[in-house]
Design a protein around this motif. Structure first.
Motif, PDB file in Angstrom:
ATOM      1  N   LEU A 155      73.319  82.958  83.731  1.00 49.96           N
ATOM      2  CA  LEU A 155      71.970  83.182  83.234  1.00 49.96           C
ATOM      3  C   LEU A 155      71.488  82.024  82.375  1.00 49.96           C
ATOM      4  N   GLY A 156      72.383  81.405  81.641  1.00 46.52           N
ATOM      5  CA  GLY A 156      72.001  80.285  80.786  1.00 46.52           C
ATOM      6  C   GLY A 156      73.004  80.086  79.670  1.00 46.52           C
ATOM      7  N   THR A 157      72.793  79.042  78.892  1.00 47.48           N
ATOM      8  CA  THR A 157      73.719  78.688  77.822  1.00 47.48           C
ATOM      9  C   THR A 157      73.077  78.894  76.460  1.00 47.48           C
ATOM     10  N   PHE A 158      73.911  78.984  75.446  1.00 51.11           N
ATOM     11  CA  PHE A 158      73.423  79.048  74.071  1.00 51.11           C
ATOM     12  C   PHE A 158      74.374  78.283  73.164  1.00 51.11           C
ATOM     13  N   GLN A 159      73.883  77.926  71.980  1.00 50.76           N
ATOM     14  CA  GLN A 159      74.676  77.161  71.019  1.00 50.76           C
ATOM     15  C   GLN A 159      74.722  77.914  69.700  1.00 50.76           C
ATOM     16  N   MET A 160      75.819  77.729  68.972  1.00 45.30           N
ATOM     17  CA  MET A 160      75.981  78.335  67.658  1.00 45.30           C
ATOM     18  C   MET A 160      75.472  77.376  66.584  1.00 45.30           C
ATOM     19  N   TRP A 161      74.724  77.944  65.625  1.00 46.74           N
ATOM     20  CA  TRP A 161      74.179  77.163  64.517  1.00 46.74           C
ATOM     21  C   TRP A 161      74.550  77.801  63.188  1.00 46.74           C
ATOM     22  N   LEU A 162      74.540  76.998  62.135  1.00 48.31           N
ATOM     23  CA  LEU A 162      74.661  77.501  60.771  1.00 48.31           C
ATOM     24  C   LEU A 162      73.261  77.602  60.183  1.00 48.31           C
ATOM     25  N   VAL A 163      72.906  78.780  59.703  1.00 49.26           N
ATOM     26  CA  VAL A 163      71.543  79.000  59.217  1.00 49.26           C
ATOM     27  C   VAL A 163      71.559  79.751  57.883  1.00 49.26           C
ATOM     28  N   GLY A 164      70.479  79.591  57.140  1.00 51.44           N
ATOM     29  CA  GLY A 164      70.287  80.325  55.899  1.00 51.44           C
ATOM     30  C   GLY A 164      68.826  80.284  55.515  1.00 51.44           C
ATOM     31  N   ALA A 165      68.444  81.079  54.541  1.00 49.68           N
ATOM     32  CA  ALA A 165      67.059  81.124  54.083  1.00 49.68           C
ATOM     33  C   ALA A 165      66.783  79.967  53.131  1.00 49.68           C
ATOM     34  N   PRO A 166      65.566  79.401  53.163  1.00 53.54           N
ATOM     35  CA  PRO A 166      65.225  78.318  52.223  1.00 53.54           C
ATOM     36  C   PRO A 166      65.470  78.697  50.773  1.00 53.54           C
ATOM     37  N   GLU A 167      65.206  79.955  50.425  1.00 53.29           N
ATOM     38  CA  GLU A 167      65.411  80.379  49.038  1.00 53.29           C
ATOM     39  C   GLU A 167      66.894  80.321  48.645  1.00 53.29           C
ATOM     40  N   TYR A 168      67.762  80.610  49.615  1.00 52.78           N
ATOM     41  CA  TYR A 168      69.200  80.540  49.316  1.00 52.78           C
ATOM     42  C   TYR A 168      69.594  79.104  49.006  1.00 52.78           C
ATOM     43  N   PHE A 169      69.151  78.156  49.845  1.00 52.02           N
ATOM     44  CA  PHE A 169      69.536  76.759  49.638  1.00 52.02           C
ATOM     45  C   PHE A 169      68.869  76.191  48.387  1.00 52.02           C
ATOM     46  N   ALA A 170      67.666  76.683  48.049  1.00 55.42           N
ATOM     47  CA  ALA A 170      67.016  76.240  46.813  1.00 55.42           C
ATOM     48  C   ALA A 170      67.828  76.689  45.602  1.00 55.42           C
ATOM     49  N   ARG A 171      68.452  77.839  45.725  1.00 53.91           N
ATOM     50  CA  ARG A 171      69.229  78.409  44.626  1.00 53.91           C
ATOM     51  C   ARG A 171      70.636  77.831  44.550  1.00 53.91           C
ATOM     52  N   ARG A 172      71.261  77.588  45.704  1.00 51.12           N
ATOM     53  CA  ARG A 172      72.683  77.225  45.743  1.00 51.12           C
ATOM     54  C   ARG A 172      72.943  75.786  46.183  1.00 51.12           C
ATOM     55  N   GLY A 173      71.904  75.124  46.676  1.00 52.98           N
ATOM     56  CA  GLY A 173      72.082  73.779  47.190  1.00 52.98           C
ATOM     57  C   GLY A 173      72.405  73.780  48.675  1.00 52.98           C
ATOM     58  N   THR A 174      72.125  72.653  49.339  1.00 57.85           N
ATOM     59  CA  THR A 174      72.342  72.529  50.781  1.00 57.85           C
ATOM     60  C   THR A 174      73.653  71.785  51.043  1.00 57.85           C
ATOM     61  N   PRO A 175      74.576  72.388  51.786  1.00 55.96           N
ATOM     62  CA  PRO A 175      75.846  71.702  52.071  1.00 55.96           C
ATOM     63  C   PRO A 175      75.631  70.484  52.972  1.00 55.96           C
ATOM     64  N   ARG A 176      76.343  69.408  52.640  1.00 59.52           N
ATOM     65  CA  ARG A 176      76.241  68.176  53.430  1.00 59.52           C
ATOM     66  C   ARG A 176      77.484  67.943  54.279  1.00 59.52           C
ATOM     67  N   HIS A 177      78.537  68.683  53.975  1.00 55.87           N
ATOM     68  CA  HIS A 177      79.800  68.550  54.707  1.00 55.87           C
ATOM     69  C   HIS A 177      80.427  69.934  54.798  1.00 55.87           C
ATOM     70  N   PRO A 178      81.158  70.233  55.909  1.00 58.51           N
ATOM     71  CA  PRO A 178      81.757  71.562  56.040  1.00 58.51           C
ATOM     72  C   PRO A 178      82.609  71.971  54.848  1.00 58.51           C
ATOM     73  N   SER A 179      83.262  71.034  54.197  1.00 59.39           N
ATOM     74  CA  SER A 179      84.109  71.396  53.057  1.00 59.39           C
ATOM     75  C   SER A 179      83.300  72.023  51.926  1.00 59.39           C
ATOM     76  N   GLU A 180      82.004  71.702  51.858  1.00 58.54           N
ATOM     77  CA  GLU A 180      81.154  72.260  50.812  1.00 58.54           C
ATOM     78  C   GLU A 180      80.832  73.736  51.069  1.00 58.54           C
ATOM     79  N   LEU A 181      81.126  74.229  52.269  1.00 59.59           N
ATOM     80  CA  LEU A 181      80.912  75.653  52.544  1.00 59.59           C
ATOM     81  C   LEU A 181      81.812  76.528  51.678  1.00 59.59           C
ATOM     82  N   LEU A 182      82.914  75.957  51.178  1.00 60.25           N
ATOM     83  CA  LEU A 182      83.815  76.714  50.310  1.00 60.25           C
ATOM     84  C   LEU A 182      83.124  77.135  49.019  1.00 60.25           C
ATOM     85  N   GLU A 183      82.034  76.452  48.679  1.00 62.56           N
ATOM     86  CA  GLU A 183      81.293  76.766  47.456  1.00 62.56           C
ATOM     87  C   GLU A 183      80.127  77.721  47.731  1.00 62.56           C
ATOM     88  N   HIS A 184      80.001  78.181  48.959  1.00 60.38           N
ATOM     89  CA  HIS A 184      78.852  79.002  49.345  1.00 60.38           C
ATOM     90  C   HIS A 184      79.285  80.398  49.765  1.00 60.38           C
TER      91      HIS A 184
END
Length: 299
Positions: A155-184
């Motif tokens: 039927l077709g393909t799909f891809q997995m993405w990492l997503v969040g709300a702008p308000e969350y990233f405004a509050r917690r910061g935007t990760p620049r590297h996967p290792s920073e996900l440990l802080e989220h």
């Protein structure tokens, strides 16, 4: 007694030959002889006199031949009549789908409008059902196919993405590297068929350890993790088709795109060798054409 036996009897009566009747119906002479014997046993009379040189009707065979011709004509007429009605897809279709609303619900609604005589019996379940033993006409599943009894269409393909709300990233910061996900805070998904947490497949160096992500929330439906992501609870790892509308409106944003790579495929599966009814054919063709997935890998 079935239509094949009646047909064989009429052919033998017309050709006076088991060999000739066999050629007409595509069966060996011995097969014709066995069919006639079974018919005689069912009727309790002898229909033919047999010798090494000829096959002739008995008195009972002559009597039965007239009715057999009428039976065959009636069967042919009924078959022709039914073939006309079955050109319009009608009847019940039992379809298995994963527990997600998109990208399938709108397509199924459109199918129902196009074919109102088809009754859709939809079973949303992430477990890998046994299509044949559990009586499904077709199922939609992602991943590999390991059942040789099934025919598939991509039927077709799909891809997995990492997503969040702008308000969350405004509050917690935007990760620049996967290792920073440990802080989220991470919204984890429990696979309903295995009970294990879904792995976030992210690019990393060979010497980098696997990430032990937080488990702020664990859920087992796409709707739940999408809702929590929209509400700014944390970061979710989700398929593109489930969050596309939220991304377009800006309710969600993607992060770490350069580190996400997982792709998968949705396929439509149905029993191999099963008679392709008009309703199933219509369903396969319609869904294949209209489901909104990337189609570069279709065949």
């Amino acid at each position: 007694m079935d239509s094949f036996a009646i047909n064989v009897f009429v052919h033998v009566a017309d050709t006076r030959s088991f060999v000739g009747a066999g050629r007409a119906v595509g069966v060996s002479a011995s097969g014709i002889g066995k069919s006639i014997t079974r018919l005689e046993q069912t009727l309790g009379v002898r229909l033919f006199h047999r010798s090494t040189r000829s096959v002739t009707l008995t008195a009972e065979g002559e009597m039965f031949l007239e009715r057999a011709r009428r039976i065959r004509e009636e069967f042919d007429a009924a078959q022709a009549e039914l073939s006309q009605t079955t050109r319009v897809p009608t009847g019940r279709l039992r379809i298995g789908l994963p527990m997600i609303s998109e990208p399938f619900l709108l397509t199924l609604a459109a199918f129902q409008k196009r074919y109102p005589e088809v009754e859709l019996d939809l079973d949303f379940d992430n477990r890998h059902v046994d299509v044949i033993d559990e009586g499904y006409d077709a199922v939609i599943r992602s991943g590999s196919i390991d059942d040789s009894r099934l025919t598939s269409r991509t039927l077709g393909t799909f891809q997995m993405w990492l997503v969040g709300a702008p308000e969350y990233f405004a509050r917690r910061g935007t990760p620049r590297h996967p290792s920073e996900l440990l802080e989220h805070d991470c919204i984890q998904f429990r696979m309903p068929n295995t009970g294990r947490l879904q792995t976030w497949q992210l690019r990393r160096e060979a010497d980098e350890p696997a990430l032990n992500l937080s488990r702020r929330i664990i859920c087992n439906t796409n709707e739940a993790r999408r809702c929590f992501a929209l509400e700014g609870v944390g970061i979710a790892y989700m398929s593109d088709h489930t969050v596309q509308d939220a991304l377009e409106t800006g309710a969600l944003v993607r992060v770490l795109d350069q580190y996400t790579f997982e792709q998968n495929t949705f396929r439509l599966l149905w029993p191999s060798g099963k008679h392709m009814t008009p309703k199933l054919r219509a369903f396969i063709d319609f869904v294949s054409e209209h489901v909104p997935l990337r189609r570069e890998d279709r065949y």
